[in-house]
Design an enzyme around this catalytic site. Structure first.
Site, mmCIF file in Angstrom:
data_model
loop_
_atom_site.group_PDB
_atom_site.id
_atom_site.type_symbol
_atom_site.label_atom_id
_atom_site.label_comp_id
_atom_site.label_asym_id
_atom_site.label_seq_id
_atom_site.Cartn_x
_atom_site.Cartn_y
_atom_site.Cartn_z
ATOM 1 C CE LYS A 165 -20.040 15.438 -54.241
ATOM 2 N NZ LYS A 165 -19.254 15.945 -55.403
ATOM 3 N NE ARG A 221 -24.012 17.650 -59.632
ATOM 4 C CZ ARG A 221 -24.262 16.971 -58.979
ATOM 5 N NH1 ARG A 221 -23.920 16.968 -57.592
ATOM 6 N NH2 ARG A 221 -24.955 15.848 -59.498
HETATM 7 N N1 HH2 Z 1 -20.846 15.057 -57.490
HETATM 8 C C1 HH2 Z 1 -21.796 14.104 -57.844
HETATM 9 C C2 HH2 Z 1 -22.307 14.102 -59.119
HETATM 10 N N2 HH2 Z 1 -21.792 14.839 -60.248
HETATM 11 N N3 HH2 Z 1 -20.579 16.583 -60.917
HETATM 12 C C3 HH2 Z 1 -19.910 17.558 -60.819
HETATM 13 N N4 HH2 Z 1 -19.241 18.493 -61.673
HETATM 14 N N5 HH2 Z 1 -19.225 17.937 -59.571
HETATM 15 C C4 HH2 Z 1 -19.399 17.153 -58.393
HETATM 16 O O1 HH2 Z 1 -18.934 17.130 -57.236
HETATM 17 C C5 HH2 Z 1 -20.339 16.079 -58.580
HETATM 18 C C6 HH2 Z 1 -21.183 15.990 -59.850
HETATM 19 C C7 HH2 Z 1 -22.346 13.422 -56.883
HETATM 20 O O2 HH2 Z 1 -23.319 13.884 -56.139
HETATM 21 P P1 HH2 Z 1 -24.944 13.188 -56.456
HETATM 22 O O3 HH2 Z 1 -25.212 13.509 -58.035
HETATM 23 O O4 HH2 Z 1 -25.805 13.872 -55.736
HETATM 24 O O5 HH2 Z 1 -24.965 11.761 -56.033
HETATM 25 P P2 HH2 Z 1 -25.076 10.649 -57.222
HETATM 26 O O6 HH2 Z 1 -23.723 10.335 -57.890
HETATM 27 O O7 HH2 Z 1 -24.828 9.214 -56.178
HETATM 28 O O8 HH2 Z 1 -26.140 10.484 -57.853
#
Ligand code: HH2
Length: 260
Positions: free
Chosen positions: A203, A237
């Protein structure tokens, strides 16, 4: 929890696993690297991201969920749409991971009827605008208060506490200072009596601390995951399963291996 985004635009793995085949392949690799569960996403929630409709989200995730569930791999689906939740559960997902904490009309019911687990995450605002000047008085108290209300609402809807997980939502409507304050006091979320999920992987807060672009944040991500584990997080995660697993093995050895 290994992250697999079947999207063109996720902030780290966007476009890398946009086809079902590549997403399934990557998920199986993360499983081999030691992921207990895979979190499949069909819509990016990155700051400034644009929403997608349910039909497109389903087109992206359902084949991946089915392929993993048919191999008995525990799958969580990262979605805020009740329609997607129902179809994901039908396809074999055992957990719904909702960055909107099941606040959409019909979301609590979808999880209650589907009899699956759910992660309730805190977010201030919505992805499109959440990083524009987020404000809190006491960030830990406010995030805890929100999560307690959502735990109560989920239980009132018939979802037992044993199926619920909470997440302070690092980077979702929070400055670097807010994120650090939440990480510093993660044990106060553990006190709420349900498992805590921490999502710090790759992040931008890690970019702010190290000065590194997203592709160069693996070491910072592993450090953050370890700090979260040390403060009581039960689910991490992460995008980098092998590196996180290795770091956790060292941490766990310190906690469990003693001199004879
Ligand atoms: N962060 C992201 C997405 N989903 N869910 C939970 N529970 N906690 C988190 O911190 C979280 C989440 C963002 O990360 P990522 O899925 O890699 O990116 P994007 O939202 O751009 O797909």
């Amino acid at each position: 929890m290994g992250v697999v985004n079947v999207t063109p635009d996720s902030f780290f793995d966007g476009g890398l696993y946009a086809s079902s085949e590549s997403a399934i392949c990557h998920a199986l690799r993360l499983r081999e690297e030691g992921a207990d569960m895979l979190d499949i996403g069909g819509e990016s929630t990155r700051p400034g991201g644009d929403p997608v409709n349910a039909a497109e989200e389903l087109r992206r995730i359902v084949p991946v969920v089915q392929a993993l569930a048919s191999r008995d791999i525990p799958v969580s689906v990262d979605t805020s749409k009740p329609e997607v939740m129902c179809a994901a559960i039908q396809a074999g997902a055992v957990m719904i991971n909702d960055v909107n904490a099941l606040q959409a009309p019909g979301a609590l019911e979808a999880v209650a009827v589907g009899n699956v687990a759910a992660c309730l995450m805190h977010m201030q605002g919505e992805p499109r605008s959440m990083q524009i000047n987020p404000q809190y008085g006491d960030v830990v108290a406010e995030v805890k208060d929100f999560l307690q209300h959502r735990l109560d609402a989920a239980q009132a809807a018939g979802i037992s506490l044993g199926r619920l997980v909470i997440d302070p939502g690092f980077g979702f409507g929070k400055t670097l200072e807010h994120n650090l304050e939440l990480l510093r006091h993660l044990d106060r979320f553990v006190d709420m009596g349900v498992p805590v999920l921490a999502g710090l992987s790759r992040k931008s807060m890690l970019g702010k601390i190290t000065g590194n672009e997203v592709g160069e944040r693996i070491h910072a991500s592993v450090a953050a995951a370890l700090l979260a584990a040390a403060r009581g997080a039960s689910i991490l995660r992460v995008h980098d399963v092998k590196a996180t697993r290795d770091a956790l093995a060292v941490y766990n050895a310190l906690e469990t291996v003693t001199c004879k």
